[in-house]
Scaffold this active site. Structure first.
Site, mmCIF file in Angstrom:
data_model
loop_
_atom_site.group_PDB
_atom_site.id
_atom_site.type_symbol
_atom_site.label_atom_id
_atom_site.label_comp_id
_atom_site.label_asym_id
_atom_site.label_seq_id
_atom_site.Cartn_x
_atom_site.Cartn_y
_atom_site.Cartn_z
ATOM 1 N N ASP A 216 -2.729 -40.077 122.381
ATOM 2 C CA ASP A 216 -1.486 -40.379 121.680
ATOM 3 C C ASP A 216 -1.794 -41.444 120.642
ATOM 4 O O ASP A 216 -2.887 -41.435 120.080
ATOM 5 C CB ASP A 216 -0.382 -40.792 122.651
ATOM 6 C CG ASP A 216 1.002 -40.403 122.141
ATOM 7 O OD1 ASP A 216 1.235 -40.514 120.927
ATOM 8 O OD2 ASP A 216 1.843 -39.987 122.945
ATOM 9 N N HIS A 291 -13.632 -36.540 111.634
ATOM 10 C CA HIS A 291 -14.378 -35.351 112.049
ATOM 11 C C HIS A 291 -13.693 -34.727 113.260
ATOM 12 O O HIS A 291 -13.303 -35.433 114.197
ATOM 13 C CB HIS A 291 -15.819 -35.703 112.426
ATOM 14 C CG HIS A 291 -16.642 -36.229 111.299
ATOM 15 N ND1 HIS A 291 -17.095 -35.429 110.268
ATOM 16 C CD2 HIS A 291 -17.094 -37.484 111.020
ATOM 17 C CE1 HIS A 291 -17.798 -36.170 109.415
ATOM 18 N NE2 HIS A 291 -17.801 -37.419 109.848
#
Length: 446
Positions: A216, A291
């Site tokens: 989160d 990435h």
């Protein structure tokens, strides 16, 4: 008791460049606080046996030192069965050199510091930790356990060189705080929503050199907030950094994020709302590397994961995204640029520049803009702010998208059903940069 190896700190709070409006940090050093009075929790009934509740001892030590002094939690393992509300401190510090293990089951906040000024919480050894054992809740599908640490209405403060692990709910919340600095921290949580890393709202706060693992919020600004500087952040298999969720009467201005590295996360940065009102303006998000993330640049004014709020929408203006590099997981499914603004509160003065990202899967990616006005990519450059929708499909990788990775990038998450190990705090949180401030352990042994 032998003399404590207290980190030497400047007497004056630190002033840095960026979006800050003034100095941040404690007004007096830990040395001066200790010279006034030192309260060792062992003298108030704490026992480092991982069984005896430290809650009452910590509360009593706070009461004894809250008008000026230093509270010391020595190395060792401590159980916490009852939570503490530490209120009204003036020129108070807490050194956490031990590890606190949650054994209690109440909700709320394990450690709440409120209505205090000139406050510092840190570990001399840079290894002090709180282990929340959140997996005990999460394996049963329960996300309603306690938060680990909450600061509420605290001014001129610092929290640094501590580790927060496996919170049953949020890890660290700063609620209406001001003139603070947070740095040299590692936060490691379960792989689930609802386990926020750092949430901050308030004024003139500097957050830097923090690693977060969860699923989160990594480091997220909420409303109301102004003059917040967030830099050198390592979202290592996290939800990613964000702003929001934004609702009614949003008031956010003068926000700067820079040097943010995001690996295998939900997004590199998201501004999320659904209806609502108010404004976000004068925000810069620069030097981002990502990435393997699901989303990259993600502005969503119709975010379906929150219940719609009454209002035409939060007005976003004067927001710059600059120098973003790297790769996204699947650019055709979720393109690296998504700026979806409210038709009834269009985004204005948005800038996207020096942005080069490419897909890790497939050979195309999309840029999507809706009711967003400014300069760059799919944004419309117009004096008119009528609603529009456009999607651009790109089949050639942009030049300069290649970006380095970090050696500590995780290869898997920590799940939600087993105990999460306590990590060490890294000394680099963004490729090619060392931490802005040395670890306290290095300073105390120098």
């Amino acid at each position: 008791m032998p003399a404590l190896p207290i980190l030497a700190l400047a007497l004056a709070p630190l002033l840095v460049n960026g979006q800050l409006s003034g100095s941040v940090g404690p007004l007096t050093s830990a040395h001066s606080k200790a010279a006034t009075k030192t309260c060792n929790v062992l003298d108030y009934g704490a026992v480092a046996d991982n069984s005896t509740d430290i809650g009452s001892a910590l509360s009593e030590a706070w009461d004894a030192c809250s008008d000026g002094g230093l509270i010391y939690i020595p190395p060792g393992d401590y159980a916490m069965d009852t939570w503490v509300s530490l209120s009204g401190g003036k020129a108070t510090a807490i050194i956490l050199d031990g590890t606190i293990y949650r054994t209690g089951t109440d909700g709320g906040n394990m450690i709440l510091v409120e209505n205090s000024s000139d406050f510092e919480l840190y570990s001399n050894s840079s290894s002090g930790a709180v282990q929340g054992f959140g997996y005990v809740y999460h394996r049963e599908g329960d996300l309603d356990g306690p938060r680990i640490l909450r600061l509420q209405d605290v001014s001129n403060f610092a929290v640094h060189d501590i580790i927060l692990v496996d919170a049953p709910a949020f890890h660290f919340v700063m609620d209406d705080c001001s003139d603070g600095e947070v740095y040299n921290m590692a936060i490691r949580g379960g792989n689930s929503g609802g386990l926020d890393g750092i949430d901050v709202w308030g004024s003139n706060i500097w957050v830097h050199d923090v690693e977060v693992t969860n699923k989160d919020e990594c480091v997220t600004v909420k409303s109301p907030a102004n003059n917040i500087l967030v830099e050198s952040i390592y979202c290592n298999w996290s939800g990613g950094c964000a702003m929001g969720s934004l609702g009614a009467d949003t008031d956010i201005t003068d926000i700067l994020y820079r040097n943010v590295y995001t690996w295998s996360s939900n997004q590199m940065y998201m501004i999320k709302s659904n209806g609502g009102s108010g404004t976000v303006n004068n925000t810069v998000l620069e030097n981002f590397i990502g990435h393997g993330n699901a989303y990259s640049l993600d502005v969503d004014s119709y975010w379906s994961s929150m219940t719609a709020v009454d209002g035409d929408g939060v007005q976003l203006s004067n927001i710059t995204f600059k120098n973003w590099k790297g790769t996204e997981a699947d650019g055709a499914e979720r393109g690296p640029i998504k700026v979806v603004c409210s038709d009834t509160a269009p985004c204005t003065d948005i800038t996207i520049e020096d942005f080069a990202m490419w897909t890790e899967s497939g050979d195309e990616q999309t840029y999507t803009c809706e009711s967003a006005y400014g300069d760059g990519f799919c944004l419309e450059d117009s004096d008119s702010t009528t609603s529009y929708t456009t999607t651009q499909t790109v089949t050639t990788a942009p030049s300069g998208y290649s970006a380095t990775t970090m050696a500590a990038d995780l290869t898997t998450d920590f799940g939600t059903t087993a105990s999460i190990p306590i990590p060490t705090i890294p000394t680099s949180f963004y490729p090619g940069l060392t931490a802005i401030s040395p670890l306290a352990s290095a300073a105390t042994t120098a």
